[in-house]
Design a protein around this motif. Structure first.
Motif, short mmCIF file in Angstrom:
data_model
loop_
_atom_site.label_atom_id
_atom_site.label_comp_id
_atom_site.label_asym_id
_atom_site.label_seq_id
_atom_site.Cartn_x
_atom_site.Cartn_y
_atom_site.Cartn_z
N LEU A 234 0.81 -1.22 0.00
CA LEU A 234 0.00 0.00 0.00
C LEU A 234 0.84 1.27 0.00
N LEU A 235 2.15 1.14 0.25
CA LEU A 235 2.98 2.31 0.55
C LEU A 235 2.98 3.36 -0.57
N THR A 236 3.26 2.94 -1.80
CA THR A 236 3.36 3.92 -2.90
C THR A 236 2.04 4.66 -3.11
N LEU A 237 0.94 3.91 -3.14
CA LEU A 237 -0.37 4.56 -3.34
C LEU A 237 -0.70 5.48 -2.17
N TYR A 238 -0.32 5.10 -0.95
CA TYR A 238 -0.56 5.96 0.21
C TYR A 238 0.23 7.26 0.09
N LEU A 239 1.49 7.16 -0.33
CA LEU A 239 2.32 8.35 -0.49
C LEU A 239 1.74 9.29 -1.55
N VAL A 240 1.26 8.72 -2.65
CA VAL A 240 0.77 9.53 -3.76
C VAL A 240 -0.64 10.06 -3.51
N LYS A 241 -1.51 9.21 -2.99
CA LYS A 241 -2.93 9.59 -2.88
C LYS A 241 -3.30 10.26 -1.56
N SER A 242 -2.58 9.89 -0.48
CA SER A 242 -2.93 10.44 0.82
C SER A 242 -1.99 11.56 1.24
N LEU A 243 -0.69 11.33 1.10
CA LEU A 243 0.29 12.37 1.47
C LEU A 243 0.61 13.30 0.30
N MET A 244 -0.01 13.02 -0.86
CA MET A 244 0.08 13.89 -2.04
C MET A 244 1.52 14.10 -2.53
N LYS A 245 2.31 13.05 -2.46
CA LYS A 245 3.67 13.10 -2.99
C LYS A 245 3.62 12.90 -4.51
N GLY A 246 4.58 13.48 -5.21
CA GLY A 246 4.71 13.21 -6.63
C GLY A 246 5.22 11.80 -6.85
N ASP A 247 5.02 11.27 -8.05
CA ASP A 247 5.45 9.90 -8.35
C ASP A 247 6.93 9.69 -8.06
N ALA A 248 7.76 10.63 -8.48
CA ALA A 248 9.21 10.48 -8.33
C ALA A 248 9.60 10.46 -6.85
N ALA B 159 7.69 9.72 -4.27
CA ALA B 159 7.16 8.49 -3.66
C ALA B 159 8.05 7.29 -3.98
N SER B 160 8.52 7.21 -5.22
CA SER B 160 9.38 6.10 -5.63
C SER B 160 10.71 6.12 -4.89
N LEU B 161 11.26 7.32 -4.69
CA LEU B 161 12.54 7.44 -3.99
C LEU B 161 12.40 7.06 -2.52
N SER C 166 6.39 1.73 -9.88
CA SER C 166 5.90 2.13 -11.21
C SER C 166 4.81 1.19 -11.74
N LEU C 167 4.95 -0.10 -11.50
CA LEU C 167 3.94 -1.04 -12.02
C LEU C 167 2.61 -0.90 -11.28
N ALA D 210 15.95 0.47 -7.68
CA ALA D 210 14.60 0.34 -8.23
C ALA D 210 13.82 1.65 -8.07
N GLY D 211 13.99 2.29 -6.93
CA GLY D 211 13.33 3.58 -6.72
C GLY D 211 13.82 4.63 -7.69
N GLN D 212 15.13 4.61 -7.98
CA GLN D 212 15.69 5.57 -8.94
C GLN D 212 15.13 5.32 -10.34
N ILE D 213 15.04 4.04 -10.73
CA ILE D 213 14.51 3.71 -12.06
C ILE D 213 13.05 4.13 -12.18
N ALA D 214 12.30 3.92 -11.10
CA ALA D 214 10.87 4.25 -11.13
C ALA D 214 10.61 5.73 -11.38
N THR D 215 11.57 6.58 -11.03
CA THR D 215 11.37 8.02 -11.27
C THR D 215 11.33 8.35 -12.76
N LEU D 216 11.84 7.44 -13.59
CA LEU D 216 11.83 7.66 -15.05
C LEU D 216 10.45 7.44 -15.64
N THR D 217 9.59 6.75 -14.89
CA THR D 217 8.23 6.48 -15.37
C THR D 217 7.30 7.52 -14.75
N GLY D 218 6.02 7.21 -14.68
CA GLY D 218 5.10 8.05 -13.93
C GLY D 218 4.19 8.91 -14.76
N GLY D 219 3.23 9.50 -14.05
CA GLY D 219 2.22 10.31 -14.70
C GLY D 219 2.53 11.78 -14.72
#
Length: 504
Positions: free
Chosen positions: A34-48, A50-52, A306-307, A445-454
């Motif tokens: 749940l961590l990534t979605l919580y960071l993005v949707k609840s704490l309003m972090k950007g994708d990058a 949150a991934s880091l 990212s997935l 993996a967190g660094q790579i994930a910053t290359l993706t995102g919305g």
């Protein structure tokens, strides 16, 4: 070991440890799913961002067992370390629940999360490193049941992962993140109760209690107590490293280079001592596998970042009128592990009997090829996109299928290979270095994930169509790079095998 003894089955402590570990994995994976979605949707972090944060957290989680194992061996003993780890993980999960309910007492919700993650990191280090050791201690040297016992134990790990990626993920996204995190915490408490309540079942294992050195006192306080208190200081250190995750990258690079030097130098000394020319070569091979391992897992671990965000935004998750939560798509991996794990185990045995078992470098290469093909599946999914710019759920099903079969080529080899490659004098250091490779991989993996995102390069939110193209372009690029790396490994298969000097 006589036939009568073997027929008695496994030590009764095995099932106590099986269920303790299973519920601990529900806690760890339940929070992580749940961590990534919580960071993005609840704490309003950007994708990058949150991934880091996710990458720094999981990287430290994989590094922590190095400390946990050392503390148990030197001071605390295995049972005390596992119980301390379980208590810390339960406390950490409670703080994360506080974050999810927007608790604003003493700290703000984000700090409740980060402190909770710091406590979870230390707790996992104590728990994860030592419960597996207790399993091994249930069996005497040469007991033919040992491998089977570990196989049963690892099934518990995957059942725990399956529960967390289905039940915990569904509850967290359907009813609120606080309920998902709370359920994960309850899982840890159940694991603790089972471990403590069944302590007599594994009492025959050696090294459970405080060690002789741990009983020694300094100023009237035992070394075990001092060591425990000092280790708690790592919680604020973990907090700072998650918050300032760019610093963690430099630390991991420094540690890796230091480990390379120590191991290669140890191999050189072992060669001089034994008048051989084997160990230095084997340690060079170890370094090569370290880097290959980082490559594989850094891409594989896109699952939690990212997935998952890709599933949330650009995957049609409707099944007969029900929409699968995005985090729940991570269940494909433990499900396929349970389905195919035993099949692969039998396959390796049969291939060995007929002399067709691939070499270790080729297994790594074949695993990476399947990982690459999984990412390239997203390009096929792009051909079936709907009006909302979503690919079919089957895209992720086939992606995770290929990632899991790739994992089954690599995962069972690693630890066994390390014990064979390393000189006896540095076997523990080599094992620690292998754990470090997984830590580096998760951070990467967190660094790579910053290359993706919305989000675009300047931080602007992308449309569904733009986001879909960015995800699939990045995933396909990852796939092509992985294919090139696999090809290089295949080309250099024989030189790497030569460095290994007969290790299979």
């Amino acid at each position: 070991m006589s036939e009568i003894q073997v027929k008695q089955g496994h030590p009764k402590g095995l099932m106590t440890l099986f269920f303790s570990e299973m519920w601990e994995r529900v806690c760890y994976y339940g929070m992580r799913v749940l961590l990534t979605l919580y960071l993005v949707k609840s704490l309003m972090k950007g994708d990058a961002e949150a991934s880091l944060i996710y990458g720094a957290y999981t990287g430290l989680v994989y590094a922590a067992p190095i400390l946990g194992g050392y503390m148990a061996d030197k001071f605390l003993g295995y049972r005390n370390s596992v119980m301390l780890g379980a208590i810390l993980m339960a406390i950490g999960e409670l703080l994360i629940v506080g974050s999810a309910i927007k608790l604003d007492f003493i700290m703000n919700p984000e700090n409740y999360l980060l402190v909770g993650m710091g406590i979870l990191i230390l707790g996992n280090g104590y728990f994860k490193a030592n419960i597996s050791t207790i399993v091994g201690k249930l069996y005497k040297e040469g007991d033919p049941r040992r491998d089977s016992g570990f196989t049963i134990f690892y099934i518990g790990i995957n059942i725990g992962a399956l529960i967390s990626t289905t039940l915990v993920a569904w509850v967290g996204e359907t009813y609120g993140f606080e309920y998902g995190f709370g359920l994960a915490g309850i899982g840890m408490l159940l694991g603790l109760l089972i471990f403590f309540g069944g302590r007599n079942n594994y009492a025959a294992a050696e090294g459970l209690g405080i060690t002789e050195e741990g009983k020694q006192k300094i100023a009237g306080i035992s070394k075990a107590t001092i060591a425990t208190v000092v280790s708690l200081l790592l919680i604020p250190v973990a907090y700072l490293l998650i918050k300032n995750n760019d610093l963690l990258g430099y630390i991991f690079i420094g540690l890796s280079l230091y480990m390379f030097y120590v191991l290669i130098n140890a191999g050189r000394k072992a060669d001089l001592k034994q008048n051989t020319n084997i160990w230095k070569d084997r340690m060079i091979a170890f370094v090569i596998f370290f880097l290959i391992n980082v490559t594989f897992w850094a891409c594989f671990e896109q699952a939690g970042t990212s997935l998952t965000l890709f599933a949330d935004r650009n995957v049609d998750r409707h099944i007969l009128g029900w929409e699968m939560p995005a985090s729940m798509t991570q269940f494909f991996n433990p499900f396929f592990i349970i389905v195919f794990g035993s099949i692969f185990s039998v396959m390796w045995i049969k291939l060995s009997k007929i002399g067709k078992n691939p070499s270790i470098p080729l297994k790594f290469a074949f695993g990476i090829i399947q990982l690459a093909l999984g990412f390239l599946v997203t390009k096929i999914g792009l051909q079936f996109v709907n009006d909302a710019y979503q690919v079919p759920l089957l895209t992720l099903l086939f992606l995770y299928l290929l990632h899991t079969t790739g994992e089954l080529f690599l995962s069972p080899i690693g630890l066994s290979m390390v014990t064979k490659l390393a000189p006896r004098e540095v076997a523990g250091t080599a094992m620690g270095a292998w754990f470090l490779s997984n830590a580096v991989a998760n951070y990467t993996a967190g660094q790579i994930a910053t290359l993706t995102g919305g989000h675009g390069a300047s931080g602007q939110k992308l449309s569904a169509a733009e986001g879909l193209m960015k995800y699939t372009d990045t995933f396909s690029t990852i796939g092509l790079v992985l294919l090139c790396i696999a090809l290089v490994i295949i080309i250099f298969n024989k030189p790497i095998k030569k460095l290994m000097h007969g290790v299979e």
